[in-house]
Design a protein around this motif. Structure first.
Motif, mmCIF file in Angstrom:
data_model
loop_
_atom_site.group_PDB
_atom_site.id
_atom_site.type_symbol
_atom_site.label_atom_id
_atom_site.label_comp_id
_atom_site.label_asym_id
_atom_site.label_seq_id
_atom_site.Cartn_x
_atom_site.Cartn_y
_atom_site.Cartn_z
ATOM 1 N N ALA A 180 0.837 -1.209 0.000
ATOM 2 C CA ALA A 180 0.000 0.000 0.000
ATOM 3 C C ALA A 180 0.869 1.254 0.000
ATOM 4 O O ALA A 180 1.811 1.360 0.792
ATOM 5 C CB ALA A 180 -0.919 -0.005 1.216
ATOM 6 N N LYS A 181 0.518 2.212 -0.865
ATOM 7 C CA LYS A 181 1.339 3.425 -0.987
ATOM 8 C C LYS A 181 0.909 4.512 -0.008
ATOM 9 O O LYS A 181 1.581 5.516 0.141
ATOM 10 C CB LYS A 181 1.266 3.952 -2.408
ATOM 11 C CG LYS A 181 1.531 2.851 -3.454
ATOM 12 C CD LYS A 181 2.727 3.175 -4.301
ATOM 13 C CE LYS A 181 3.107 2.093 -5.290
ATOM 14 N NZ LYS A 181 2.019 1.546 -6.087
ATOM 15 N N SER A 182 -0.270 4.338 0.589
ATOM 16 C CA SER A 182 -0.733 5.285 1.617
ATOM 17 C C SER A 182 -1.895 4.618 2.349
ATOM 18 O O SER A 182 -2.191 3.440 2.115
ATOM 19 C CB SER A 182 -1.206 6.603 0.974
ATOM 20 O OG SER A 182 -2.531 6.470 0.478
ATOM 21 N N THR A 183 -2.537 5.381 3.219
ATOM 22 C CA THR A 183 -3.769 4.872 3.849
ATOM 23 C C THR A 183 -4.963 5.741 3.431
ATOM 24 O O THR A 183 -5.991 5.753 4.092
ATOM 25 C CB THR A 183 -3.626 4.856 5.386
ATOM 26 O OG1 THR A 183 -3.197 6.156 5.813
ATOM 27 C CG2 THR A 183 -2.621 3.807 5.840
ATOM 28 N N HIS A 184 -4.812 6.479 2.325
ATOM 29 C CA HIS A 184 -5.927 7.263 1.788
ATOM 30 C C HIS A 184 -6.805 6.336 0.944
ATOM 31 O O HIS A 184 -6.426 5.940 -0.158
ATOM 32 C CB HIS A 184 -5.422 8.418 0.913
ATOM 33 C CG HIS A 184 -4.795 9.522 1.697
ATOM 34 N ND1 HIS A 184 -5.530 10.399 2.467
ATOM 35 C CD2 HIS A 184 -3.502 9.883 1.845
ATOM 36 C CE1 HIS A 184 -4.723 11.268 3.049
ATOM 37 N NE2 HIS A 184 -3.485 10.972 2.686
ATOM 38 N N ALA A 185 -7.965 5.992 1.481
ATOM 39 C CA ALA A 185 -8.831 5.008 0.825
ATOM 40 C C ALA A 185 -9.963 5.677 0.050
ATOM 41 O O ALA A 185 -10.420 6.763 0.417
ATOM 42 C CB ALA A 185 -9.428 4.086 1.880
ATOM 43 N N ILE A 186 -10.409 4.983 -0.989
ATOM 44 C CA ILE A 186 -11.588 5.439 -1.735
ATOM 45 C C ILE A 186 -12.841 4.974 -0.994
ATOM 46 O O ILE A 186 -12.958 3.817 -0.611
ATOM 47 C CB ILE A 186 -11.600 4.837 -3.161
ATOM 48 C CG1 ILE A 186 -10.383 5.304 -3.961
ATOM 49 C CG2 ILE A 186 -12.905 5.176 -3.876
ATOM 50 C CD1 ILE A 186 -10.293 4.698 -5.357
ATOM 51 N N VAL A 187 -13.756 5.908 -0.797
ATOM 52 C CA VAL A 187 -15.074 5.599 -0.239
ATOM 53 C C VAL A 187 -16.074 5.706 -1.396
ATOM 54 O O VAL A 187 -15.810 6.427 -2.366
ATOM 55 C CB VAL A 187 -15.382 6.598 0.906
ATOM 56 C CG1 VAL A 187 -16.800 6.457 1.398
ATOM 57 C CG2 VAL A 187 -14.398 6.388 2.048
ATOM 58 N N GLY A 188 -17.195 5.005 -1.300
ATOM 59 C CA GLY A 188 -18.088 4.848 -2.449
ATOM 60 C C GLY A 188 -18.866 6.057 -2.935
ATOM 61 O O GLY A 188 -20.089 6.030 -3.071
#
Ligand code: G1P
Length: 270
Positions: A180-188
């Motif tokens: 993982a390159k970060s912990t910035h996740a996509i939310v729906g």
């Protein structure tokens, strides 16, 4: 930029809620007295969206029945309905495939995509807040998640950040903790250029053997950019049991009568 159409991908199997989702769509699971899809619909209406496209499948008829009922009782629901239509996803081939199914109903304008199982409590409307900041680059709602959770999400690789945006230089669907390159996740919540349809049509199956929306976003970064929007509001992953239960408890804690019931319940067990 005006966004007038939203796609609700509601063709997922909801395996994490088997057996109930064998016969009840996961989008129809309730936060007390309204199904999840109702809240997503209200969020879209509050954002000024006027056309609602459900990508549905066999066994999801209760969603259509529910919106028929809302149409027939608009005084009861107190929301402006706009136009609702349904298109079928006849194979469970993933989120990217579901969005592609809506191609002929979107044609040549930017549009929103909203997952009902990402339940977001916001003072106005999460997708509405995104629309206010939308300039034409593909945009996703984004939040920081725990490192152990990155394998559940699309994860942004950050080029730079501003106050409200994470500008991505790449994105990976469900990476391992190590990669993982970060912990910035996509939310729906997504705002997308219609040009994504051509990209989706040319994709091969990705993670999980599915056509991934994330893979299309990745391919479009050189031409359309990709921005993660740091939304205000509280998000619950209602595609999981703990997320759904937390959402129900949160909702109850905000309502005077229901709050009392929850307090009495815990009080009587002390
Ligand atoms: C989908 C997307 C993923 C995103 C997530 C948000 O995954 O593929 O990129 O982070 O929704 O909820 P799913 O939850 O359908 O597996």
């Amino acid at each position: 930029m005006k966004i007038s159409k939203v796609v609700f991908p509601v063709g997922g199997l909801g395996k994490r809620f088997f057996p109930i989702t064998r016969v009840i769509p996961k989008e129809m699971l309730g936060i007390i007295d309204k199904p999840l899809i109702h809240y997503a619909f209200e969020e879209a209406v509050a954002a000024g969206i006027e056309e609602f496209i459900f990508v549905t499948r066999h066994g999801k008829d209760s969603i259509e029945d529910y919106f028929d009922y809302m149409f027939a009782h608009s005084e009861y629901f107190d929301i402006k309905m706009g136009s609702v239509c349904y298109v079928r996803q006849n194979e469970p081939m993933g989120l990217g495939h579901a969005v592609l199914c809506a191609k002929n109903l979107i044609r040549d304008e930017s549009f929103a995509v909203m997952s009902a199982d990402d339940f977001i409590i916001h003072s106005e409307s999460c997708i509405g807040e995104m629309i206010k900041h939308y300039t034409g680059a593909n945009m996703v709602a984004s939040m920081n998640v725990a490192l152990c959770e990155v394998g559940k999400y699309g994860i942004l690789d950050v080029d730079h950040e501003t106050d409200r945006l994470v500008i991505a230089k790449s994105v990976d669907e469900k990476p391992s903790i190590e990669s993982a390159k970060s912990t910035h996740a996509i939310v729906g919540r997504y705002l997308l250029s219609h040009e994504i349809f051509d990209v989706l049509a040319g994709l091969k199956p990705g993670v999980g053997g599915e056509i991934q929306l994330t893979d299309a976003l990745m391919r479009m970064i050189p031409t359309h950019g990709l921005a993660g929007f740091k939304f205000n509001g509280l998000r619950f992953d209602c595609g999981s049991k703990d997320g759904l239960l937390s959402a129900i408890l949160h909702f109850a804690s905000q309502d005077e009568d229901l709050k009392q019931i929850v307090e009495n319940f815990y009080g009587s067990r002390k």
